[in-house]
Design a protein around this motif. Structure first.
Motif, PDB file in Angstrom:
ATOM      1  N   ALA A   1      25.560 -10.160  35.162  1.00 14.82           N
ATOM      2  CA  ALA A   1      26.561 -10.576  34.170  1.00 14.82           C
ATOM      3  C   ALA A   1      26.680 -12.094  34.096  1.00 14.82           C
ATOM      4  O   ALA A   1      26.740 -12.660  32.996  1.00 14.82           O
ATOM      5  CB  ALA A   1      27.917  -9.953  34.505  1.00 14.82           C
ATOM      6  N   LYS A   2      26.695 -12.774  35.250  1.00  9.52           N
ATOM      7  CA  LYS A   2      26.809 -14.241  35.249  1.00  9.52           C
ATOM      8  C   LYS A   2      25.623 -14.875  34.536  1.00  9.52           C
ATOM      9  O   LYS A   2      25.789 -15.842  33.788  1.00  9.52           O
ATOM     10  CB  LYS A   2      26.894 -14.783  36.680  1.00  9.52           C
ATOM     11  CG  LYS A   2      28.215 -14.512  37.339  1.00  9.52           C
ATOM     12  CD  LYS A   2      28.452 -15.056  38.728  1.00  9.52           C
ATOM     13  CE  LYS A   2      27.474 -15.733  39.540  1.00  9.52           C
ATOM     14  NZ  LYS A   2      27.956 -16.216  40.834  1.00  9.52           N
TER      15      LYS A   2
ATOM     16  N   LYS B   1      23.897 -13.624  32.168  1.00 11.55           N
ATOM     17  CA  LYS B   1      23.907 -13.341  30.728  1.00 11.55           C
ATOM     18  C   LYS B   1      25.019 -14.077  30.002  1.00 11.55           C
ATOM     19  O   LYS B   1      24.855 -14.476  28.851  1.00 11.55           O
ATOM     20  CB  LYS B   1      24.032 -11.840  30.501  1.00 11.55           C
ATOM     21  CG  LYS B   1      22.784 -11.087  30.906  1.00 11.55           C
ATOM     22  CD  LYS B   1      22.947  -9.598  30.757  1.00 11.55           C
ATOM     23  CE  LYS B   1      21.674  -8.895  31.223  1.00 11.55           C
ATOM     24  NZ  LYS B   1      21.877  -7.465  31.407  1.00 11.55           N
ATOM     25  N   VAL B   2      26.156 -14.268  30.656  1.00 10.35           N
ATOM     26  CA  VAL B   2      27.284 -14.922  29.985  1.00 10.35           C
ATOM     27  C   VAL B   2      27.118 -16.447  29.950  1.00 10.35           C
ATOM     28  O   VAL B   2      27.566 -17.096  28.991  1.00 10.35           O
ATOM     29  CB  VAL B   2      28.627 -14.508  30.618  1.00 10.35           C
ATOM     30  CG1 VAL B   2      28.862 -15.174  31.967  1.00 10.35           C
ATOM     31  CG2 VAL B   2      29.777 -14.793  29.690  1.00 10.35           C
TER      32      VAL B   2
END
Length: 193
Positions: free
Chosen positions: A144-145, A147-148
């Motif tokens: 997630a990190k 991708k964000v």
């Protein structure tokens, strides 16, 4: 082939990048604390970039720790990452010299965005070489990190032309997201000991 040369070369390049950045900081003219005031924008941009380079170095180290071997594609992907990181000193200096103006702030964000993409490509190539059940894939999971962060960079680049201050806050936000070392790999390694 082994990964030792790739690690040593990457460590050396990142060390040189940091050295170049610090050499761009100018000595204050004057002998009181007020002499530091004009240097504040340059110092703050240096600080942000130093943190970013530390984050890349730290996470690169962790990623290579679970990498067993490298191939030509991985070597080129690593050079691609180092290329974008090598542009950090010039964009840092430009941004600091111009007190975080719109264009330098946007270009800084583009370099950060491209470095994030390059890191992602390197990570994906390592996983492809080691297979879907590789330790790296298990450690990063959905990432997630990872991708964000590029999305925040992209927003910051666009926002830079309306509000460079908001852009800088977004760059600082990404750094804060990654400031705590990525413990996913450490956790995965400790579970398999």
């Amino acid at each position: 082939m082994g990964k030792a040369r790739l690690e040593a070369f990457s460590d050396g390049v990142i060390a040189i990048i940091i050295t170049i950045m610090v050499l761009e900081l100018k000595v204050p003219h004057g002998d009181d604390l007020h002499a530091l005031t004009p240097l504040l924008p340059a110092f703050l941009s240096y600080l942000l970039s130093f943190v970013y380079l530390g984050i890349y170095w730290n996470n690169h180290h962790h990623m290579l720790h679970v990498t067993t071997q490298v191939d030509g594609a991985i070597l080129w992907a690593n050079l691609h990452l180092l290329f974008w990181l090598s542009l950090v000193p010039i964009t840092t200096g430009w941004m600091g010299e111009n007190h975080f103006a719109a264009a330098p702030s946007a270009v800084y964000g583009m370099v950060m965005l491209m470095a994030a993409i390059a890191y992602y490509v390197l990570q994906r190539l390592i996983i492809a070489a080691q297979g879907p059940e590789s330790p790296l894939q298990r450690a990063i999971g959905g990432d997630a990190k990872g991708k964000v962060s590029p999305l925040i960079y992209l927003v910051a680049v666009v926002v830079a032309y309306r509000s460079p201050l908001v852009s800088q806050a977004l760059y600082a936000l990404v750094a804060l997201i990654w400031l705590v070392p990525d413990r996913r790999i450490e956790r995965m390694l400790s579970e398999h000991r």
